[in-house]
Design a protein around this motif. Structure first.
Motif, short mmCIF file in Angstrom:
data_model
loop_
_atom_site.label_atom_id
_atom_site.label_comp_id
_atom_site.label_asym_id
_atom_site.label_seq_id
_atom_site.Cartn_x
_atom_site.Cartn_y
_atom_site.Cartn_z
N ALA A 275 -35.70 47.19 -9.76
CA ALA A 275 -35.44 48.10 -10.88
C ALA A 275 -36.67 48.97 -11.16
N ALA A 276 -37.86 48.37 -11.12
CA ALA A 276 -39.09 49.12 -11.39
C ALA A 276 -39.35 50.14 -10.29
N CYS A 277 -39.16 49.75 -9.04
CA CYS A 277 -39.37 50.65 -7.91
C CYS A 277 -38.39 51.82 -7.98
N GLY B 82 -31.45 45.62 -11.12
CA GLY B 82 -31.64 45.19 -9.74
C GLY B 82 -30.33 45.09 -8.99
N ASP B 83 -29.26 44.63 -9.67
CA ASP B 83 -27.94 44.58 -9.05
C ASP B 83 -27.45 45.97 -8.67
N ASP B 84 -27.67 46.94 -9.55
CA ASP B 84 -27.26 48.32 -9.27
C ASP B 84 -28.01 48.87 -8.06
N LYS C 72 -27.89 63.15 -3.35
CA LYS C 72 -28.87 62.67 -4.34
C LYS C 72 -29.16 61.19 -4.11
N GLY C 73 -28.12 60.40 -3.90
CA GLY C 73 -28.30 58.97 -3.66
C GLY C 73 -29.10 58.70 -2.40
N GLN C 74 -28.86 59.48 -1.36
CA GLN C 74 -29.61 59.32 -0.11
C GLN C 74 -31.08 59.67 -0.31
N ALA C 75 -31.33 60.73 -1.07
CA ALA C 75 -32.71 61.14 -1.33
C ALA C 75 -33.45 60.08 -2.14
N VAL C 76 -32.78 59.55 -3.15
CA VAL C 76 -33.40 58.51 -3.98
C VAL C 76 -33.63 57.24 -3.17
N ALA C 77 -32.66 56.87 -2.34
CA ALA C 77 -32.82 55.67 -1.49
C ALA C 77 -33.99 55.86 -0.53
N ALA C 78 -34.16 57.07 0.00
CA ALA C 78 -35.29 57.34 0.89
C ALA C 78 -36.62 57.25 0.14
N ALA C 79 -36.66 57.79 -1.08
CA ALA C 79 -37.88 57.72 -1.88
C ALA C 79 -38.20 56.27 -2.26
N TYR C 80 -37.17 55.49 -2.56
CA TYR C 80 -37.31 54.06 -2.85
C TYR C 80 -37.91 53.36 -1.63
N ALA C 81 -37.36 53.65 -0.44
CA ALA C 81 -37.85 53.03 0.79
C ALA C 81 -39.32 53.39 1.04
N ASP C 82 -39.68 54.65 0.75
CA ASP C 82 -41.07 55.08 0.93
C ASP C 82 -42.01 54.32 0.00
N LEU C 83 -41.62 54.21 -1.27
CA LEU C 83 -42.47 53.48 -2.23
C LEU C 83 -42.56 52.01 -1.86
#
Length: 167
Positions: A32-34, A45-47, A109-120
């Motif tokens: 959730a924080a990431c 976290g579930d989301d 948008k979801g793909q971009a956020v998931a990619a940014a999440y993966a990078d972090l």
């Protein structure tokens, strides 16, 4: 959790279960924080798990597939979460109006956020694990043990449900 243990094996199992509870909570807090660091949408976290599973591969997924991938049987909660994620614009539906046939996929948008999440995630977690003595080499074996534990708890849940219905 000594109230659950009457033997040494049960005491060790209780210790493991308490550690699993703490690990689960820490892991979901981390996700959730990431996610909140890379997206303005506050998610649990579930989301986040749901977004990441929907984003696996290029094929849209039915709710039943999402449930299987996450080892979840709480379909009403998954339905609620997918509706919430559709409203946020992170995932979208595909298919006809039948709930059973509806498929979900991540939006751009979801793909971009998931990619940014993966990078972090890549920037933060691997260096921490590398700092632990040979931990990275143990991850595969630890993962297999965790899968085995999930199977054992799943089997135990089936036994518990069948016992309830035998009475």
């Amino acid at each position: 959790m000594s109230h659950l243990a009457r033997s040494d094996v049960e005491a060790r199992l209780s210790d493991l279960e308490f550690r699993l509870e703490r690990l689960t909570q820490a892991y979901y807090r981390w996700k959730a924080a990431c996610f909140s660091a890379v997206c303005e949408v506050p998610l649990t976290g579930d989301d986040v798990a749901l977004v990441n599973v929907v984003n696996i591969g290029s094929e849209p997924k039915r709710l039943s597939e999402i449930g299987q991938l996450l080892n979840r049987v709480d379909i009403p909660n998954l339905q609620y979460a997918t509706r919430k994620l559709v409203r946020t614009g992170l995932i979208e539906t595909e298919g006809n109006s039948s709930r059973k046939e509806t498929r979900y996929r991540t939006t751009l948008k979801g793909q971009a956020v998931a990619a940014a999440y993966a990078d972090l995630r890549r920037e933060t977690l691997p260096p921490m694990f590398d700092a632990l003595d040979e931990w990275a080499a143990k991850l595969e074996k630890t993962g297999m043990h965790m899968d085995l534990l999930a199977s054992l708890y799943g089997q135990a849940a089936q036994i518990a449900v069948s016992r309830r219905h035998q009475s």
